[in-house]
Every structure is written in C-alpha cells, then in structure tokens.
Motif scaffolding. Structure first.
Motif, PDB file in Angstrom:
ATOM      1  N   LEU A  44      42.264  48.014  62.703  1.00  0.00           N
ATOM      2  CA  LEU A  44      42.613  46.615  62.448  1.00  0.00           C
ATOM      3  C   LEU A  44      43.480  46.458  61.199  1.00  0.00           C
ATOM      4  CD1 LEU A  44      39.132  45.154  63.358  1.00  0.00           C
ATOM      5  CD2 LEU A  44      41.279  44.555  64.510  1.00  0.00           C
ATOM      6  N   ILE A  45      43.135  47.164  60.136  1.00  0.00           N
ATOM      7  CA  ILE A  45      43.919  47.065  58.894  1.00  0.00           C
ATOM      8  C   ILE A  45      45.334  47.595  59.109  1.00  0.00           C
ATOM      9  CG2 ILE A  45      44.150  47.956  56.540  1.00  0.00           C
ATOM     10  CD1 ILE A  45      41.074  47.735  56.310  1.00  0.00           C
ATOM     11  N   GLU A  46      45.454  48.716  59.813  1.00  0.00           N
ATOM     12  CA  GLU A  46      46.786  49.268  60.056  1.00  0.00           C
ATOM     13  C   GLU A  46      47.605  48.347  60.973  1.00  0.00           C
ATOM     14  OE1 GLU A  46      45.986  53.274  61.354  1.00  0.00           O
ATOM     15  OE2 GLU A  46      45.848  53.991  59.293  1.00  0.00           O
ATOM     16  N   TRP A  47      46.955  47.716  61.939  1.00  0.00           N
ATOM     17  CA  TRP A  47      47.632  46.771  62.823  1.00  0.00           C
ATOM     18  C   TRP A  47      48.128  45.571  62.022  1.00  0.00           C
ATOM     19  CZ3 TRP A  47      44.794  43.960  67.418  1.00  0.00           C
ATOM     20  CH2 TRP A  47      45.733  43.419  68.294  1.00  0.00           C
ATOM     21  N   LYS A  48      47.274  45.058  61.152  1.00  0.00           N
ATOM     22  CA  LYS A  48      47.641  43.919  60.304  1.00  0.00           C
ATOM     23  C   LYS A  48      48.824  44.276  59.400  1.00  0.00           C
ATOM     24  CE  LYS A  48      45.348  41.527  56.633  1.00  0.00           C
ATOM     25  NZ  LYS A  48      44.057  41.110  56.080  1.00  0.00           N
ATOM     26  N   ARG A  49      48.807  45.475  58.846  1.00  0.00           N
ATOM     27  CA  ARG A  49      49.924  45.923  57.992  1.00  0.00           C
ATOM     28  C   ARG A  49      51.226  45.985  58.766  1.00  0.00           C
ATOM     29  NH1 ARG A  49      47.894  50.855  54.171  1.00  0.00           N
ATOM     30  NH2 ARG A  49      46.770  49.547  52.715  1.00  0.00           N
ATOM     31  N   SER A  50      51.179  46.515  59.982  1.00  0.00           N
ATOM     32  CA  SER A  50      52.418  46.635  60.760  1.00  0.00           C
ATOM     33  C   SER A  50      52.977  45.254  61.100  1.00  0.00           C
ATOM     34  CB  SER A  50      52.195  47.467  62.025  1.00  0.00           C
ATOM     35  OG  SER A  50      51.424  46.769  62.965  1.00  0.00           O
ATOM     36  N   ILE A  51      52.096  44.297  61.364  1.00  0.00           N
ATOM     37  CA  ILE A  51      52.543  42.924  61.631  1.00  0.00           C
ATOM     38  C   ILE A  51      53.174  42.326  60.382  1.00  0.00           C
ATOM     39  CG2 ILE A  51      51.736  40.573  62.114  1.00  0.00           C
ATOM     40  CD1 ILE A  51      49.641  41.880  64.001  1.00  0.00           C
ATOM     41  N   ARG A  52      52.542  42.526  59.243  1.00  0.00           N
ATOM     42  CA  ARG A  52      53.090  41.985  57.986  1.00  0.00           C
ATOM     43  C   ARG A  52      54.415  42.642  57.630  1.00  0.00           C
ATOM     44  NH1 ARG A  52      47.817  40.568  54.881  1.00  0.00           N
ATOM     45  NH2 ARG A  52      47.590  38.466  55.694  1.00  0.00           N
ATOM     46  N   ASP A  53      54.552  43.948  57.880  1.00  0.00           N
ATOM     47  CA  ASP A  53      55.818  44.637  57.614  1.00  0.00           C
ATOM     48  C   ASP A  53      56.936  44.062  58.478  1.00  0.00           C
ATOM     49  OD1 ASP A  53      54.543  46.232  55.752  1.00  0.00           O
ATOM     50  OD2 ASP A  53      54.442  48.000  57.053  1.00  0.00           O
ATOM     51  N   ARG A  89      56.940  36.036  65.706  1.00  0.00           N
ATOM     52  CA  ARG A  89      56.272  36.078  64.389  1.00  0.00           C
ATOM     53  C   ARG A  89      55.156  35.045  64.314  1.00  0.00           C
ATOM     54  NH1 ARG A  89      57.310  40.274  64.608  1.00  0.00           N
ATOM     55  NH2 ARG A  89      59.340  41.115  64.198  1.00  0.00           N
ATOM     56  N   ASP A  90      55.350  33.881  64.942  1.00  0.00           N
ATOM     57  CA  ASP A  90      54.304  32.862  64.932  1.00  0.00           C
ATOM     58  C   ASP A  90      53.081  33.346  65.708  1.00  0.00           C
ATOM     59  OD1 ASP A  90      53.318  30.224  64.235  1.00  0.00           O
ATOM     60  OD2 ASP A  90      53.529  29.761  66.371  1.00  0.00           O
ATOM     61  N   ARG A  91      53.302  33.981  66.861  1.00  0.00           N
ATOM     62  CA  ARG A  91      52.178  34.544  67.623  1.00  0.00           C
ATOM     63  C   ARG A  91      51.474  35.615  66.802  1.00  0.00           C
ATOM     64  NH1 ARG A  91      55.788  34.326  71.855  1.00  0.00           N
ATOM     65  NH2 ARG A  91      56.179  36.555  71.785  1.00  0.00           N
ATOM     66  N   GLN A  92      52.252  36.426  66.103  1.00  0.00           N
ATOM     67  CA  GLN A  92      51.661  37.482  65.289  1.00  0.00           C
ATOM     68  C   GLN A  92      50.902  36.915  64.092  1.00  0.00           C
ATOM     69  OE1 GLN A  92      55.002  40.088  64.599  1.00  0.00           O
ATOM     70  NE2 GLN A  92      54.454  41.351  66.357  1.00  0.00           N
ATOM     71  N   ARG A  93      51.370  35.795  63.565  1.00  0.00           N
ATOM     72  CA  ARG A  93      50.651  35.134  62.470  1.00  0.00           C
ATOM     73  C   ARG A  93      49.266  34.727  62.944  1.00  0.00           C
ATOM     74  NH1 ARG A  93      49.587  30.101  61.760  1.00  0.00           N
ATOM     75  NH2 ARG A  93      51.071  29.414  63.323  1.00  0.00           N
ATOM     76  N   LYS A  94      49.194  34.198  64.158  1.00  0.00           N
ATOM     77  CA  LYS A  94      47.895  33.831  64.730  1.00  0.00           C
ATOM     78  C   LYS A  94      47.044  35.074  64.973  1.00  0.00           C
ATOM     79  CE  LYS A  94      49.868  29.741  66.842  1.00  0.00           C
ATOM     80  NZ  LYS A  94      50.411  29.152  68.057  1.00  0.00           N
ATOM     81  N   LEU A  95      47.687  36.156  65.367  1.00  0.00           N
ATOM     82  CA  LEU A  95      46.976  37.404  65.592  1.00  0.00           C
ATOM     83  C   LEU A  95      46.383  37.943  64.289  1.00  0.00           C
ATOM     84  CD1 LEU A  95      46.113  39.677  67.465  1.00  0.00           C
ATOM     85  CD2 LEU A  95      48.388  40.673  67.205  1.00  0.00           C
ATOM     86  N   VAL A  96      47.101  37.787  63.180  1.00  0.00           N
ATOM     87  CA  VAL A  96      46.591  38.244  61.883  1.00  0.00           C
ATOM     88  C   VAL A  96      45.284  37.523  61.561  1.00  0.00           C
ATOM     89  CG1 VAL A  96      47.003  38.181  59.381  1.00  0.00           C
ATOM     90  CG2 VAL A  96      48.768  39.053  60.901  1.00  0.00           C
ATOM     91  N   SER A  97      45.183  36.247  61.872  1.00  0.00           N
ATOM     92  CA  SER A  97      43.931  35.539  61.588  1.00  0.00           C
ATOM     93  C   SER A  97      42.807  36.069  62.482  1.00  0.00           C
ATOM     94  CB  SER A  97      44.099  34.027  61.710  1.00  0.00           C
ATOM     95  OG  SER A  97      43.939  33.587  63.014  1.00  0.00           O
ATOM     96  N   LYS A  98      43.119  36.464  63.719  1.00  0.00           N
ATOM     97  CA  LYS A  98      42.106  37.074  64.583  1.00  0.00           C
ATOM     98  C   LYS A  98      41.694  38.445  64.042  1.00  0.00           C
ATOM     99  CE  LYS A  98      43.432  34.790  68.864  1.00  0.00           C
ATOM    100  NZ  LYS A  98      43.901  34.967  70.243  1.00  0.00           N
ATOM    101  N   ILE A  99      42.646  39.189  63.508  1.00  0.00           N
ATOM    102  CA  ILE A  99      42.338  40.497  62.913  1.00  0.00           C
ATOM    103  C   ILE A  99      41.431  40.307  61.707  1.00  0.00           C
ATOM    104  CG2 ILE A  99      43.339  42.448  61.658  1.00  0.00           C
ATOM    105  CD1 ILE A  99      45.796  42.187  63.566  1.00  0.00           C
ATOM    106  N   GLU A 100      41.749  39.339  60.858  1.00  0.00           N
ATOM    107  CA  GLU A 100      40.907  39.076  59.682  1.00  0.00           C
ATOM    108  C   GLU A 100      39.504  38.649  60.096  1.00  0.00           C
ATOM    109  OE1 GLU A 100      43.389  36.301  57.591  1.00  0.00           O
ATOM    110  OE2 GLU A 100      44.506  37.910  56.599  1.00  0.00           O
ATOM    111  N   SER A 101      39.400  37.883  61.164  1.00  0.00           N
ATOM    112  CA  SER A 101      38.099  37.478  61.688  1.00  0.00           C
ATOM    113  C   SER A 101      37.322  38.701  62.190  1.00  0.00           C
ATOM    114  CB  SER A 101      38.289  36.460  62.817  1.00  0.00           C
ATOM    115  OG  SER A 101      37.073  36.145  63.414  1.00  0.00           O
ATOM    116  N   ALA A 102      38.007  39.608  62.875  1.00  0.00           N
ATOM    117  CA  ALA A 102      37.354  40.833  63.359  1.00  0.00           C
ATOM    118  C   ALA A 102      36.870  41.682  62.181  1.00  0.00           C
ATOM    119  CB  ALA A 102      38.313  41.635  64.241  1.00  0.00           C
TER     120      ALA A 102
END
Length: 152
Positions: A44-53, A89-102
């Motif tokens: 999850l952390i690596e996925w979140k990083r790739s989205i932020r990059d 990017r907007d969809r990925q922003r929403k995904l980041v919040s799901k990752i943080e929730s996980a």
C-alpha cells in the motif's frame, strides 16, 4: 508533508525488515499474521508513493507552461489529453484516501476482514485489490442493492 514521508519511510523499512525478499502471502499460514500485515502495508505504501510521484510529474508539466500549439486541432488534442490526465489524477487522489484508510485498518487490526460481515476477505482478493473492504459476496450484494436503488 516531510514528516509524513519520513514516517512512511520508517514504516516501510520496518515492514521490509519483517519480510523475506521473495515473500508472498499464503493460505497455509495464519490469516493476517504479522508478515501478511507487513506485506500489505509495504504494498500500500509503495502504491501510494507511485501515485504521488505521477501526480508530481503532472503538476510539474502543468507548471512548465501552457499549451502552445499553433494549430487549433493540435491544441484541441492537447487539451483533451490534459483533461484525461487530470481526471486520472483525480481518480488517483480518491484512491490515495482509500489506501490511507487501508493503512489505518492495518494499524487497528481490522484489515483483511469484511466491514459488513466480519469474514476474512481473502488473500487473493486483497492481492488483486489491496483497498478492498468487503468480501466478493458482500460487494456483489452491495452492488445489487445499489443498482436496485438507482433503478427506482
């Protein structure tokens, strides 16, 4: 933001120290044991990083300058491409919040269990969709109820 990144680095390094380099969760071990939690935390952390990059790259491209194609068709094509990029990017922003929730659910010991039934979600589903919050059956029932309420 720098504090969050350093905390994530620390958590990621801790997760990596728990896992063997070739570790993959298996049904042969206790469900959601320490290794499995570390595996999913790292994933999850690596996925979140790739989205932020990717978001940082998009932002940098936007800051580099406006679209300057002289031809109207080229300009329209570029604007369409940027529109698609920004929606992604907007969809990925929403995904980041799901990752943080996980990640919060892992910390609280709730990760891997259905939020509706309390049953294990299953390793295969979590590997395919690490932010899953329901079993396949509960998700299907939820989607059927959603479809019925939309049809009303």
């Amino acid at each position: 933001m720098a504090t969050t990144a350093s905390k994530e680095n620390e958590v990621l390094e801790n997760a990596k120290s728990i896992l063997a380099p070739d570790y993959v969760p298996s049904d042969d071990e206790e469900y959601m044991n320490e290794q499995q939690q570390a595996y999913f935390r790292m994933l999850l952390i690596e996925w979140k990083r790739s989205i932020r990059d990717a978001a940082d790259q998009t932002l940098q491209s936007l800051q580099d300058g406006p679209i300057r194609e002289a031809d109207l068709n080229d300009r329209a094509s570029s604007e369409t491409d940027w529109g698609i990029e920004l929606r992604t990017r907007d969809r990925q922003r929403k995904l980041v919040s799901k990752i943080e929730s996980a990640l919060r659910r892992i910390d609280e010991g709730e990760y891997g269990y259905c939020e509706k039934t309390g049953d294990p979600i299953g390793l295969k589903r979590l590997i395919a969709r690490p932010v899953a919050t329901m079993t396949v059956e509960a998700q299907e029932a939820h989607e059927r109820r959603e479809k019925i309420s939309r049809d009303d």
